[in-house]
Motif scaffolding. Structure first.
Motif, mmCIF file in Angstrom:
data_model
loop_
_atom_site.group_PDB
_atom_site.id
_atom_site.type_symbol
_atom_site.label_atom_id
_atom_site.label_comp_id
_atom_site.label_asym_id
_atom_site.label_seq_id
_atom_site.Cartn_x
_atom_site.Cartn_y
_atom_site.Cartn_z
ATOM 1 N N ARG A 74 9.464 17.732 -1.498
ATOM 2 C CA ARG A 74 10.304 18.909 -0.841
ATOM 3 C C ARG A 74 11.164 17.544 -0.788
ATOM 4 O O ARG A 74 12.059 17.194 -1.180
ATOM 5 N N LYS A 75 10.890 16.442 0.299
ATOM 6 C CA LYS A 75 11.584 15.110 0.685
ATOM 7 C C LYS A 75 11.926 14.545 -0.098
ATOM 8 O O LYS A 75 12.849 14.185 -0.328
ATOM 9 N N GLN A 76 10.872 14.460 -1.054
ATOM 10 C CA GLN A 76 10.770 13.149 -2.019
ATOM 11 C C GLN A 76 12.410 13.484 -3.384
ATOM 12 O O GLN A 76 12.781 13.193 -3.295
ATOM 13 N N LEU A 86 14.579 10.093 6.475
ATOM 14 C CA LEU A 86 14.298 10.849 5.750
ATOM 15 C C LEU A 86 13.374 10.442 4.564
ATOM 16 O O LEU A 86 11.806 10.706 4.695
ATOM 17 N N SER A 87 13.191 9.327 4.969
ATOM 18 C CA SER A 87 11.859 8.051 4.178
ATOM 19 C C SER A 87 10.856 7.791 5.110
ATOM 20 O O SER A 87 10.316 7.976 4.366
ATOM 21 N N GLU A 129 8.526 16.228 14.602
ATOM 22 C CA GLU A 129 9.512 17.184 15.032
ATOM 23 C C GLU A 129 9.253 17.315 16.164
ATOM 24 O O GLU A 129 8.632 17.034 16.939
ATOM 25 N N ARG A 175 21.321 10.890 6.441
ATOM 26 C CA ARG A 175 20.305 11.076 6.082
ATOM 27 C C ARG A 175 18.714 9.676 5.467
ATOM 28 O O ARG A 175 17.445 10.316 5.542
ATOM 29 N N THR A 208 15.026 15.739 -2.190
ATOM 30 C CA THR A 208 16.172 15.071 -1.360
ATOM 31 C C THR A 208 16.299 13.874 -1.268
ATOM 32 O O THR A 208 17.698 13.758 -1.401
ATOM 33 N N LEU A 209 15.478 13.271 -0.948
ATOM 34 C CA LEU A 209 15.815 11.816 -1.273
ATOM 35 C C LEU A 209 16.097 10.815 -2.759
ATOM 36 O O LEU A 209 16.960 10.136 -2.406
ATOM 37 N N GLN A 230 5.792 19.790 1.880
ATOM 38 C CA GLN A 230 6.916 18.894 2.770
ATOM 39 C C GLN A 230 7.047 17.661 1.482
ATOM 40 O O GLN A 230 7.719 17.537 1.737
ATOM 41 N N GLU A 256 10.518 9.935 7.840
ATOM 42 C CA GLU A 256 9.638 11.320 7.451
ATOM 43 C C GLU A 256 8.793 11.163 6.821
ATOM 44 O O GLU A 256 7.501 12.110 6.945
ATOM 45 N N ILE A 257 9.014 11.286 5.283
ATOM 46 C CA ILE A 257 8.159 10.691 4.408
ATOM 47 C C ILE A 257 6.964 10.257 4.969
ATOM 48 O O ILE A 257 5.738 10.046 4.392
#
Length: 589
Positions: free
Chosen positions: A255-257, A291-292, A321, A287, A259-260, A252, A294-295
């Motif tokens: 993947r998020k990094q 997103l930051s 979530e 986002r 996208t960021l 996770q 969330e990470i």
């Protein structure tokens, strides 16, 4: 049913084994009846006698008194048919049936062959603080056609008749307080009553109160046991969830990094003027902060799970979530948003958090906000409702009225997710939640006469005053000073913009010309209120100032929200609601 003489087809003693079955059947059906009450009318040393009537009714007697009867009987076995109490059994245990209060003298008319009509029933005024409560609910509760009730005169303690509802509660509300609403089944003076000793004791037996105390104690014991099982089940689910999270977290984060990084690259190009962002890109840019967070949240939880010795307090956050499964446009972005201390509190973040923990439990805050929302803002006509909408537009605003000094945070409750909490409330009979399809949960109904909901006092949580100066429930931190724009458009335009993939964005322009600062508090307040992503960007028309982009269809709702909280009259708004459904327009914000 018993207006005509009881012409018995047969009368026989009941076998001892069958009598024991009937005794057990009575206790199972009438759970509020105590052994002492049953012993008054049916001592264990005495057997039963059964009289078979021509209309397939079996009446069971003990010591010459009719205690109960069954209908549509062929064999009359205790494990096949429901027991219907007679007035003799009801006088020994008055709590067996819910009661309907009527004016004195009306039950006497039943002997003359007439019926009791609704104008003769004593009604209870609805509670004005409960919007969903009608006169039917306030007086009788909710019921179905055919349910049995005991009729009691105002000046008497005992039941004069047993009746069946001829309508359901919904049908009675439509019919109104007129005409006949129930049918008399058994009353004092009919032939079933006259087959006994025809005596009524002077006062209510003391065993009635004792029986209810025993029954309530049993319910409490069962509830505590059920809660213990639920806690154990939740603990097991949490352990399995933690194990799956530890395994999945690195993927996770990676993947998020990625996208960021793409969003940061896009932002740099936009700031350099190399790219004019499209509506889809505006949404991606909005986002970045989320997103930051969330990470950071995933990394913090992973560290706590892998190194629990570093954290003496068991406060492991859940994944970012929500279990309030909804459609894409209405999914709340901040359901699990972490609580941030305000600089205006005059204290450090550690002081604020420790103070909140000592004064209020997040579990209690969630439950109180839930009950307050049901009693003050949720209306029956708004149901069914997406659980995300219910949480964002009813529970979270209600939590502000609690004045705990903390933001409602699902991750800090023992439920962790909204779905688990609503399942718990559904188990207590407060609400009914259904899953229409994978990914969509809706709140269908709630029980306005639930004992827990009725006992909740919303008066101790007055509404937040918007003009109080020190209190700003919206969190906008600014209001219109009444100055009109000197040039350009004199109106604030709120319109719906379509984007690829059939997505929707609501655009607001010209706010800056009314003196409104497009700052972070304004963006955060709109985002939290509607539980969606919000971003700012410049538009092709420089005279309209910075534009606000809100994910989803919120044309009508944004006009209401901005007009109310910025104190700008609605006449200065132009809302283009083309493409917005009637249901979306009718949402009460």
């Amino acid at each position: 049913m018993f207006r005509t003489p009881l012409n018995s087809v047969a009368e026989n003693p009941v076998k001892t084994s069958e009598s024991k079955k009937w005794r057990r059947a009575l206790r199972e059906q009438f759970v509020t009846m105590s052994d002492a009450q049953l012993e008054l009318v049916w001592p264990k040393s005495q057997g039963l006698t059964v009289r078979k009537l021509p209309n397939r009714v079996l009446v069971y007697y003990c010591l010459g008194q009719p205690l109960f009867y069954t209908t549509d009987a062929k064999g009359g076995h205790a494990d096949e048919f429901a027991c219907h109490p007679t007035l003799y059994l009801l006088h020994a245990a008055p709590q067996l049936l819910p009661q309907i209060a009527v004016y004195d003298g009306l039950p006497e008319k039943l002997k003359q062959g007439t019926e009791i009509f609704m104008p003769g029933v004593v009604l209870t005024e609805p509670d004005p603080t409960q919007r969903a409560q009608s006169w039917v609910t306030a007086t009788f509760g909710r019921f179905q056609k055919g349910e049995v009730r005991a009729v009691v005169e105002q000046s008497a303690w005992y039941a004069s008749a047993i009746v069946e509802w001829a309508f359901s509660s919904d049908e009675l509300e439509m019919k109104g307080n007129k005409g006949k609403a129930f049918d008399a089944v058994h009353f004092i003076g009919d032939h079933l009553w006259n087959s006994g000793n025809k005596k009524v004791v002077d006062e209510c037996p003391a065993t009635a109160d004792e029986a209810m105390k025993l029954y309530n104690a049993k319910l409490t014991e069962e509830r505590l046991a059920r809660e213990a099982v639920e806690r154990e089940k939740a603990r097991a689910i949490q352990q399995a969830d933690d194990a799956a999270f530890v395994e999945d977290a690195p993927r996770q984060i990676k993947r998020k990094q990625k996208t960021l990084r793409q969003i940061v690259e896009l932002r740099v190009k936009v700031e350099a003027g190399l790219v004019v962002p499209t509506p889809e890109q505006h949404e991606r840019l909005a986002r970045e902060t989320v997103l930051s967070e969330e990470i950071a949240d995933i990394e913090a939880r992973l560290d706590r799970l892998l190194h629990p010795e570093k954290y003496p307090v068991d406060d492991i956050p859940a994944r970012d979530e929500s279990n309030c499964v909804t459609d894409t446009d209405s999914a709340p972005a901040d359901v699990a948003e972490s609580t941030e201390p305000s600089a205006a509190d005059g204290a450090t973040g550690t002081d604020v958090k420790s103070e909140v923990k000592s004064e209020v439990s997040m579990d209690d805050m969630l439950e109180n906000a839930f009950l307050l929302a049901l009693k003050t803002s949720v209306r029956v006509k708004d149901l069914p409702m997406l659980v995300s909408t219910f949480f964002a537009q009813h529970v979270k605003p209600a939590s502000q009225r609690l004045r705990t000094g903390a933001d409602l945070n699902l991750k800090q409750t023992r439920f962790k997710k909204l779905g688990a909490f609503l399942d718990h409330m559904a188990a207590e009979g407060l609400v009914k939640v259904v899953t229409e399809k994978a990914g969509v949960q809706k709140l269908v109904s709630f029980d306005s006469v639930n004992a827990r909901l009725l006992s909740f006092d919303q008066a101790q949580y007055p509404e937040v005053e918007s003009d109080g100066g020190d209190i700003d429930p919206s969190g906008l931190g600014q209001r219109w000073d009444g100055t009109m724009p000197r040039k350009g458009s004199k109106c604030i335009n709120v319109s719906l913009v379509k984007k690829k993939g059939n997505k929707n964005i609501t655009c607001v322009d010209n706010l800056e010309n009314f003196g409104i600062i497009m700052d972070e508090p304004l963006k955060r307040a709109v985002s939290r209120h509607f539980s969606v992503s919000v971003s700012y960007a410049g538009g092709p028309d420089v005279s309209k100032g910075t534009l606000m982009f809100v994910q989803g269809k919120y044309v009508v709702q944004l006009v209401e929200f901005l007009s109310k909280n910025l104190q700008i009259p609605k006449k200065h708004f132009v809302g283009n609601a083309k493409g917005v459904s009637k249901r979306d327009k009718a949402v009460n914000v």
